[in-house]
Scaffold this motif. Structure first.
Motif, PDB file in Angstrom:
ATOM      1  N   VAL A  12      41.476  46.261  49.312  1.00 24.91           N
ATOM      2  CA  VAL A  12      41.866  46.566  47.925  1.00 24.91           C
ATOM      3  C   VAL A  12      41.282  47.901  47.477  1.00 24.91           C
ATOM      4  CG1 VAL A  12      41.559  45.855  45.509  1.00 24.91           C
ATOM      5  CG2 VAL A  12      42.287  44.188  47.239  1.00 24.91           C
ATOM      6  N   ASP A  13      40.010  48.138  47.755  1.00 24.41           N
ATOM      7  CA  ASP A  13      39.379  49.378  47.298  1.00 24.41           C
ATOM      8  C   ASP A  13      40.019  50.618  47.918  1.00 24.41           C
ATOM      9  OD1 ASP A  13      37.625  48.092  45.591  1.00 24.41           O
ATOM     10  OD2 ASP A  13      36.045  47.928  47.101  1.00 24.41           O
ATOM     11  N   ARG A  14      40.500  50.515  49.149  1.00 28.58           N
ATOM     12  CA  ARG A  14      41.123  51.672  49.810  1.00 28.58           C
ATOM     13  C   ARG A  14      42.453  52.042  49.171  1.00 28.58           C
ATOM     14  NH1 ARG A  14      40.437  50.019  55.757  1.00 28.58           N
ATOM     15  NH2 ARG A  14      42.686  50.168  55.686  1.00 28.58           N
ATOM     16  N   VAL A  15      43.229  51.055  48.714  1.00 30.50           N
ATOM     17  CA  VAL A  15      44.537  51.356  48.123  1.00 30.50           C
ATOM     18  C   VAL A  15      44.483  51.525  46.610  1.00 30.50           C
ATOM     19  CG1 VAL A  15      45.748  50.160  49.981  1.00 30.50           C
ATOM     20  CG2 VAL A  15      45.270  48.949  47.846  1.00 30.50           C
ATOM     21  N   TRP A  16      43.364  51.167  46.004  1.00 28.38           N
ATOM     22  CA  TRP A  16      43.263  51.191  44.549  1.00 28.38           C
ATOM     23  C   TRP A  16      43.678  52.528  43.925  1.00 28.38           C
ATOM     24  CZ3 TRP A  16      43.525  47.296  41.514  1.00 28.38           C
ATOM     25  CH2 TRP A  16      43.258  47.463  40.155  1.00 28.38           C
ATOM     26  N   PRO A  17      43.276  53.673  44.470  1.00 26.04           N
ATOM     27  CA  PRO A  17      43.696  54.941  43.856  1.00 26.04           C
ATOM     28  C   PRO A  17      45.223  55.110  43.784  1.00 26.04           C
ATOM     29  CG  PRO A  17      41.892  55.341  45.372  1.00 26.04           C
ATOM     30  CD  PRO A  17      42.327  53.905  45.576  1.00 26.04           C
ATOM     31  N   LEU A  18      45.959  54.487  44.685  1.00 24.33           N
ATOM     32  CA  LEU A  18      47.424  54.577  44.677  1.00 24.33           C
ATOM     33  C   LEU A  18      48.064  53.746  43.568  1.00 24.33           C
ATOM     34  CD1 LEU A  18      48.152  54.149  48.494  1.00 24.33           C
ATOM     35  CD2 LEU A  18      48.392  56.255  47.163  1.00 24.33           C
ATOM     36  N   ILE A  19      47.362  52.715  43.107  1.00 24.88           N
ATOM     37  CA  ILE A  19      47.984  51.749  42.194  1.00 24.88           C
ATOM     38  C   ILE A  19      47.281  51.600  40.854  1.00 24.88           C
ATOM     39  CG2 ILE A  19      48.961  50.439  44.119  1.00 24.88           C
ATOM     40  CD1 ILE A  19      46.671  48.388  43.697  1.00 24.88           C
ATOM     41  N   GLU A  20      46.109  52.175  40.724  1.00 19.39           N
ATOM     42  CA  GLU A  20      45.299  51.954  39.526  1.00 19.39           C
ATOM     43  C   GLU A  20      46.049  52.304  38.234  1.00 19.39           C
ATOM     44  OE1 GLU A  20      40.840  52.900  37.843  1.00 19.39           O
ATOM     45  OE2 GLU A  20      41.674  54.204  39.395  1.00 19.39           O
ATOM     46  N   GLU A  21      46.728  53.425  38.207  1.00 22.11           N
ATOM     47  CA  GLU A  21      47.419  53.848  36.986  1.00 22.11           C
ATOM     48  C   GLU A  21      48.493  52.836  36.571  1.00 22.11           C
ATOM     49  OE1 GLU A  21      50.193  57.567  35.840  1.00 22.11           O
ATOM     50  OE2 GLU A  21      48.268  58.078  36.784  1.00 22.11           O
ATOM     51  N   ARG A  41      38.783  43.218  40.693  1.00 23.24           N
ATOM     52  CA  ARG A  41      37.729  42.276  41.092  1.00 23.24           C
ATOM     53  C   ARG A  41      38.327  40.978  41.634  1.00 23.24           C
ATOM     54  NH1 ARG A  41      34.759  41.350  36.334  1.00 23.24           N
ATOM     55  NH2 ARG A  41      36.348  39.796  35.911  1.00 23.24           N
ATOM     56  N   SER A  42      39.333  40.442  40.935  1.00 19.06           N
ATOM     57  CA  SER A  42      39.964  39.192  41.379  1.00 19.06           C
ATOM     58  C   SER A  42      40.667  39.358  42.724  1.00 19.06           C
ATOM     59  CB  SER A  42      40.969  38.712  40.332  1.00 19.06           C
ATOM     60  OG  SER A  42      40.300  38.346  39.143  1.00 19.06           O
ATOM     61  N   ALA A  43      41.295  40.515  42.923  1.00 20.18           N
ATOM     62  CA  ALA A  43      41.971  40.764  44.203  1.00 20.18           C
ATOM     63  C   ALA A  43      40.967  40.915  45.341  1.00 20.18           C
ATOM     64  CB  ALA A  43      42.850  42.008  44.096  1.00 20.18           C
ATOM     65  N   ARG A  44      39.838  41.546  45.064  1.00 21.25           N
ATOM     66  CA  ARG A  44      38.783  41.675  46.082  1.00 21.25           C
ATOM     67  C   ARG A  44      38.276  40.301  46.539  1.00 21.25           C
ATOM     68  NH1 ARG A  44      34.870  45.487  42.911  1.00 21.25           N
ATOM     69  NH2 ARG A  44      35.695  47.537  43.356  1.00 21.25           N
ATOM     70  N   HIS A  45      38.254  39.349  45.614  1.00 26.60           N
ATOM     71  CA  HIS A  45      37.761  38.003  45.922  1.00 26.60           C
ATOM     72  C   HIS A  45      38.869  37.069  46.401  1.00 26.60           C
ATOM     73  CE1 HIS A  45      34.390  39.442  43.350  1.00 26.60           C
ATOM     74  NE2 HIS A  45      33.718  38.866  44.332  1.00 26.60           N
ATOM     75  N   GLY A  46      40.090  37.569  46.517  1.00 24.18           N
ATOM     76  CA  GLY A  46      41.196  36.746  46.996  1.00 24.18           C
ATOM     77  C   GLY A  46      41.773  35.805  45.958  1.00 24.18           C
ATOM     78  N   GLU A  47      41.349  35.941  44.708  1.00 27.79           N
ATOM     79  CA  GLU A  47      41.860  35.083  43.639  1.00 27.79           C
ATOM     80  C   GLU A  47      43.256  35.526  43.183  1.00 27.79           C
ATOM     81  OE1 GLU A  47      38.731  35.843  40.927  1.00 27.79           O
ATOM     82  OE2 GLU A  47      37.301  34.594  42.023  1.00 27.79           O
TER      83      GLU A  47
END
Length: 141
Positions: A12-21, A41-47
């Motif tokens: 998730v953290d690697r792709v976050w810059p592509l999707i954050e906006e 945070r929820s995606a990092r935890h698989g929720e």
């Protein structure tokens, strides 16, 4: 060609810059229920699960979908919480990828809360409008 890619929690953290906006834009429309940070945070935890409609030729994300599995006493469903992007006609058919994943996870259905136009878009894929969500914020609370 456009593909829909599920993003594992550990990436998730690697792709976050592509999707954050886009996630921030969707959260701004959610009437203060969640911020982009909460989704991350929820995606990092698989929720929650993040899906990206990826244009392979342009090497660009056309859309972002956020799902979560909702477990009810009698039925488990995959709920599409966010679906935001551009050039919808290039990726909307990939809802079948999420449906197959949801079935493999034991879900017996799909749900989403969306703008009214989505009911027309998803009708060819077997979805039907069953409810409207009407909300009110308490501004003095």
């Amino acid at each position: 060609m456009t593909v829909l890619v599920g993003i594992p929690p550990e990436t998730v953290d690697r792709v976050w810059p592509l999707i954050e906006e886009r996630i921030e834009e969707a959260c701004a429309a959610s009437r203060g229920k969640e911020a982009a940070f909460d989704i991350r945070r929820s995606a990092r935890h698989g929720e929650k699960q993040i899906w990206i409609a990826w244009d392979e030729a342009a090497k660009d994300a056309l859309a972002v979908v956020v799902t979560e599995i909702a477990v009810y006493p009698r039925k488990t469903v995959c709920h599409i919480q966010i679906c935001i992007g551009e050039r919808r006609e290039r990726w909307q058919q990939h809802v079948s990828v999420i449906e197959a994943w949801a079935k493999a996870k034991g879900c017996r259905g799909m749900s989403l809360v969306a703008r009214p136009g989505w009911s027309r878009v998803l009708k060819p894929f077997g979805y039907e409008l069953t409810h409207h969500l009407v909300e009110k914020d308490f501004h003095d609370a």
